[in-house]
Write a protein that holds these residues in place. Sequence first.
Motif, PDB file in Angstrom:
ATOM      1  N   GLU A 152     -25.835   2.041  -0.226  1.00  0.00           N
ATOM      2  CA  GLU A 152     -25.313   0.534  -0.596  1.00  0.00           C
ATOM      3  C   GLU A 152     -25.071   0.817  -2.019  1.00  0.00           C
ATOM      4  N   PHE A 262     -21.922  -5.962  -3.194  1.00  0.00           N
ATOM      5  CA  PHE A 262     -21.486  -4.674  -2.419  1.00  0.00           C
ATOM      6  C   PHE A 262     -19.716  -5.041  -1.875  1.00  0.00           C
ATOM      7  N   VAL A 268     -18.800  -1.542   7.424  1.00  0.00           N
ATOM      8  CA  VAL A 268     -20.271  -0.936   7.841  1.00  0.00           C
ATOM      9  C   VAL A 268     -20.554  -1.318   9.255  1.00  0.00           C
ATOM     10  N   HIS A 290     -28.938  -9.411   5.829  1.00  0.00           N
ATOM     11  CA  HIS A 290     -28.471  -7.939   5.175  1.00  0.00           C
ATOM     12  C   HIS A 290     -27.027  -7.744   5.499  1.00  0.00           C
ATOM     13  N   LEU A 294     -23.472  -7.695   3.197  1.00  0.00           N
ATOM     14  CA  LEU A 294     -22.711  -6.587   3.297  1.00  0.00           C
ATOM     15  C   LEU A 294     -21.043  -7.019   3.434  1.00  0.00           C
TER      16      LEU A 294
END
Length: 329
Positions: A152, A262, A268, A290, A294
């Motif tokens: 990341e 990010f 991802v 999470h 992202l």
Amino acid sequence: MSKIKKKKGKKILYVFAWFLGIMVCLNVIGFAINKLFFSNELEAISPYGEMVEVNNQNMHVYSIGQGEKTIVLLPGFGLPLPSADFGPLMRELSKEYTVVTIEYFGMGFSDETDTPRTNENYMEEIRTALSKADVKPPYVLMPHSASGVYSEYYAAKYPEEVSAIIMLDTTPSGDMQPNIQTFMLEPRNIKILYGFNTLLQQTGFNRIINGMLPSDQTVENGYTEKEISDNKLFSYHVVNDTIINQASSLNDNVNEVNSIVFPSEVPVLKLISSVSQKQLKEGEDIQKSHLKRLGANAESQIIDGSHGFFQTHVTDISNATNNFLKKID
């Protein structure tokens, strides 16, 4: 009555002293035998790939396949020999891609280092190792466990070098403190744990323990006899100061990654093990947090396996990878 108690007390102390003496003797004997017969046993094993110079030290980079896209496998904590551990997955992915495994300092054939185990240093070591091995960006990073944090960070700093990230049950970042403490040890506890493991390693008792533990590194799971044998030997020497420093730095590295944005343009795919999802307290909420961090180009998929599912679910990972990369092309 008091005399009887005193006699019992003396007997207990006597037995304890004998037990302690026997344990000390066994440790001394184990240390001597381990040092005399096994300290140099890894020197007979040749690196699978090439050794490249990174910051005046040697780092192991192992590459197979001739595909147009390059997948870079990055190991999690405590893998004794990532180039062997990722063997079946590398062979499966190499049918479509160029596949590269990097062994961080302190792992596998790579040297140890006293350089701080920060996100910045991991990122630059990865970039330098790939450049020295003539592996050109952009890359599809495929991190396992803690390497998700470094990936990341890498994508945030050099998004043009990262075409995608496919996460193998990686350590989540995101808005989840203090929940993260439910599965990350404090640095001082890590040092105590690794201190005990260092003693087991130096006295050779870890050989007995490792021999009793079940392993998913089997021929049935696609491993060669050499990979199984080499990984077992390296597992007897896995604990070192570099690995301890890596583990101790993890919380700080996660916090640093949480403080940066990010890049939304980097797609991802997070592959999450069913075991980790169930074991983590509020695991589903942590994973959602999470994925939210992202961004809109992040998605997830559950793999019905353990944290080390890359050893047992090679086909599932390969299929998920192919589908994901075709979709984002």
